[in-house]
Design a protein around this motif. Sequence first.
Motif, short mmCIF file in Angstrom:
data_model
loop_
_atom_site.label_atom_id
_atom_site.label_comp_id
_atom_site.label_asym_id
_atom_site.label_seq_id
_atom_site.Cartn_x
_atom_site.Cartn_y
_atom_site.Cartn_z
N SER A 31 0.83 -1.21 0.00
CA SER A 31 0.00 0.00 0.00
C SER A 31 0.86 1.26 0.00
O SER A 31 1.96 1.28 0.56
N ASN A 32 0.34 2.29 -0.64
CA ASN A 32 0.98 3.60 -0.73
C ASN A 32 2.41 3.50 -1.28
O ASN A 32 3.34 4.03 -0.70
N ILE A 33 2.56 2.82 -2.41
CA ILE A 33 3.85 2.71 -3.09
C ILE A 33 3.85 3.74 -4.21
O ILE A 33 2.95 3.76 -5.04
N GLN A 34 4.84 4.61 -4.23
CA GLN A 34 4.94 5.66 -5.26
C GLN A 34 6.17 5.41 -6.12
O GLN A 34 7.28 5.32 -5.61
N LEU A 35 5.96 5.28 -7.44
CA LEU A 35 7.05 5.14 -8.38
C LEU A 35 7.19 6.45 -9.14
O LEU A 35 6.19 7.02 -9.58
N THR A 36 8.41 6.93 -9.31
CA THR A 36 8.63 8.15 -10.08
C THR A 36 10.04 8.18 -10.64
O THR A 36 10.99 7.74 -10.00
N ASP A 37 10.17 8.63 -11.88
CA ASP A 37 11.45 8.84 -12.55
C ASP A 37 12.30 7.57 -12.62
O ASP A 37 13.49 7.60 -12.35
N ASN A 38 11.67 6.45 -12.97
CA ASN A 38 12.38 5.19 -13.15
C ASN A 38 12.46 4.86 -14.63
O ASN A 38 11.51 5.05 -15.38
N ASP A 39 13.61 4.36 -15.08
CA ASP A 39 13.81 3.94 -16.46
C ASP A 39 14.10 2.45 -16.42
O ASP A 39 15.25 2.03 -16.29
N VAL A 40 13.05 1.64 -16.47
CA VAL A 40 13.20 0.19 -16.28
C VAL A 40 12.55 -0.56 -17.43
O VAL A 40 11.70 -0.03 -18.14
N ASP A 41 12.95 -1.79 -17.60
CA ASP A 41 12.41 -2.63 -18.66
C ASP A 41 12.46 -4.07 -18.18
O ASP A 41 13.33 -4.45 -17.40
N GLY A 42 11.52 -4.87 -18.62
CA GLY A 42 11.49 -6.29 -18.28
C GLY A 42 11.03 -7.10 -19.47
O GLY A 42 10.69 -6.55 -20.52
N MET A 43 10.98 -8.41 -19.31
CA MET A 43 10.56 -9.28 -20.42
C MET A 43 9.09 -9.07 -20.76
O MET A 43 8.71 -9.10 -21.93
N THR A 44 8.23 -8.87 -19.77
CA THR A 44 6.80 -8.72 -19.97
C THR A 44 6.37 -7.27 -20.05
O THR A 44 5.46 -6.91 -20.79
N GLY A 45 7.00 -6.41 -19.27
CA GLY A 45 6.65 -5.00 -19.24
C GLY A 45 7.57 -4.22 -18.35
O GLY A 45 8.44 -4.78 -17.68
N LYS A 46 7.38 -2.92 -18.32
CA LYS A 46 8.24 -2.06 -17.51
C LYS A 46 7.90 -2.14 -16.03
O LYS A 46 8.75 -2.37 -15.19
N VAL A 47 6.61 -1.92 -15.70
CA VAL A 47 6.20 -1.85 -14.31
C VAL A 47 4.90 -2.62 -14.13
O VAL A 47 4.00 -2.51 -14.96
#
Length: 84
Positions: A31-47
């Motif tokens: 709960s209350n997880i904030q994502l900001t200014d991340n440059d990520v990549d994965g096999m299925t999707g970014k986030v």
Amino acid sequence: MAVVSSNIKVMENIALKSSNSYGIQVTVTCSNIQLTDNDVDGMTGKVLLPSEAGFDGMYLTSANGSKYKVTVSNNGQFIVSLVQ
């Protein structure tokens, strides 16, 4: 993030071409997880961030002290919501 993590900001990470399913994955029990200014990549999707767990965006405060949550829609438009 898994199990019952809460009140966490994940910011300014770079993880490209990961062998994981997602660059950042948060479970629905968080709960209350904030994502900001991340440059990520994965096999299925970014986030993978269930809406019940938090959001990928930022908070801004106006001159009169009102707090707003800013996110981006799938078509690239800013969504600004007053935080109560």
